[in-house]
Design a protein around this motif. Structure first.
Motif, mmCIF file in Angstrom:
data_model
loop_
_atom_site.group_PDB
_atom_site.id
_atom_site.type_symbol
_atom_site.label_atom_id
_atom_site.label_comp_id
_atom_site.label_asym_id
_atom_site.label_seq_id
_atom_site.Cartn_x
_atom_site.Cartn_y
_atom_site.Cartn_z
ATOM 1 N N VAL A 28 63.550 26.808 55.084
ATOM 2 C CA VAL A 28 62.378 26.300 54.714
ATOM 3 C C VAL A 28 62.178 24.797 54.448
ATOM 4 O O VAL A 28 63.239 24.016 53.763
ATOM 5 N N PRO A 29 61.269 23.890 55.175
ATOM 6 C CA PRO A 29 61.375 22.513 54.941
ATOM 7 C C PRO A 29 60.705 22.277 53.570
ATOM 8 O O PRO A 29 60.244 23.009 53.157
ATOM 9 N N HIS A 30 61.385 21.135 52.969
ATOM 10 C CA HIS A 30 61.237 20.613 51.913
ATOM 11 C C HIS A 30 61.380 18.794 51.849
ATOM 12 O O HIS A 30 62.013 18.549 52.650
ATOM 13 N N SER A 31 60.742 18.361 50.729
ATOM 14 C CA SER A 31 61.113 16.880 50.682
ATOM 15 C C SER A 31 60.813 16.690 49.268
ATOM 16 O O SER A 31 60.574 17.205 48.471
ATOM 17 N N TRP A 32 61.628 15.266 48.939
ATOM 18 C CA TRP A 32 61.466 14.852 47.480
ATOM 19 C C TRP A 32 61.563 13.186 47.695
ATOM 20 O O TRP A 32 61.858 12.753 48.618
ATOM 21 N N GLU A 38 61.804 6.573 48.252
ATOM 22 C CA GLU A 38 61.803 6.744 49.697
ATOM 23 C C GLU A 38 61.680 8.490 49.647
ATOM 24 O O GLU A 38 62.303 8.949 49.043
ATOM 25 N N ARG A 39 60.928 8.681 50.651
ATOM 26 C CA ARG A 39 60.953 10.293 50.939
ATOM 27 C C ARG A 39 62.145 10.840 51.692
ATOM 28 O O ARG A 39 62.427 10.178 52.512
ATOM 29 N N VAL A 40 62.633 11.846 51.226
ATOM 30 C CA VAL A 40 63.665 12.533 52.011
ATOM 31 C C VAL A 40 63.568 13.792 52.287
ATOM 32 O O VAL A 40 62.945 14.665 51.686
ATOM 33 N N ASP A 41 63.546 14.198 53.476
ATOM 34 C CA ASP A 41 63.183 15.467 54.072
ATOM 35 C C ASP A 41 64.509 16.410 54.364
ATOM 36 O O ASP A 41 65.661 15.677 54.628
ATOM 37 N N GLY A 42 64.365 17.694 54.182
ATOM 38 C CA GLY A 42 65.346 18.534 54.234
ATOM 39 C C GLY A 42 65.070 19.990 54.545
ATOM 40 O O GLY A 42 63.876 20.157 54.427
ATOM 41 N N LEU A 43 65.994 20.878 54.941
ATOM 42 C CA LEU A 43 65.759 22.207 55.013
ATOM 43 C C LEU A 43 66.691 22.782 54.067
ATOM 44 O O LEU A 43 67.828 22.524 53.641
ATOM 45 N N SER A 44 65.971 24.087 53.401
ATOM 46 C CA SER A 44 66.785 24.930 52.369
ATOM 47 C C SER A 44 66.662 26.367 52.750
ATOM 48 O O SER A 44 65.652 26.551 53.653
#
Length: 112
Positions: A28-32, A38-44
């Motif tokens: 699932v993609p997410h960001s913080w 700065e926006r940081v995108d990731g997958l969990s």
């Protein structure tokens, strides 16, 4: 629209919440926003767990499908519909920075 990848494998994933056997998992993609703004995108990875998710509306129907039918079948229209409903409802909770800092500090103490 976000892309959620459902991972298919013969090995059932373990639930990270209870340690029990999960039914399937998805990326699932997410960001913080980091400290610099700065926006940081990731997958969990999110695991569908028959114990932890039994009371979650979109998960409950899919869990029931697994109990009745057993293995997954991507040719089964009902399974695909339930899977899509579950996948679009999953989310990654916001990062608890205080809990993270406490965990890092415990790790540092224990690794000495």
């Amino acid at each position: 629209m976000r892309r959620i990848d459902v991972v298919t494998t013969d090995d059932a994933p373990a639930c990270p919440r209870c340690g029990g056997e999960g039914l399937l998992w998805a990326r699932v993609p997410h960001s913080w926003e980091n400290a610099a703004g700065e926006r940081v995108d990731g997958l969990s990875g999110v695991v569908l767990c028959p114990g932890c998710d039994a009371r979650t509306p979109h998960a409950a129907a899919l869990i029931t499908w697994f109990h009745v039918n057993g293995r997954t079948d991507d040719e089964d229209a009902e399974f695909v519909r339930l899977l899509v409903e579950w996948a679009t409802s999953v989310f990654v909770p916001e990062l608890d920075e205080q809990a993270l800092e406490e965990e890092v500090e415990r790790w540092r103490r224990d690794s000495r």
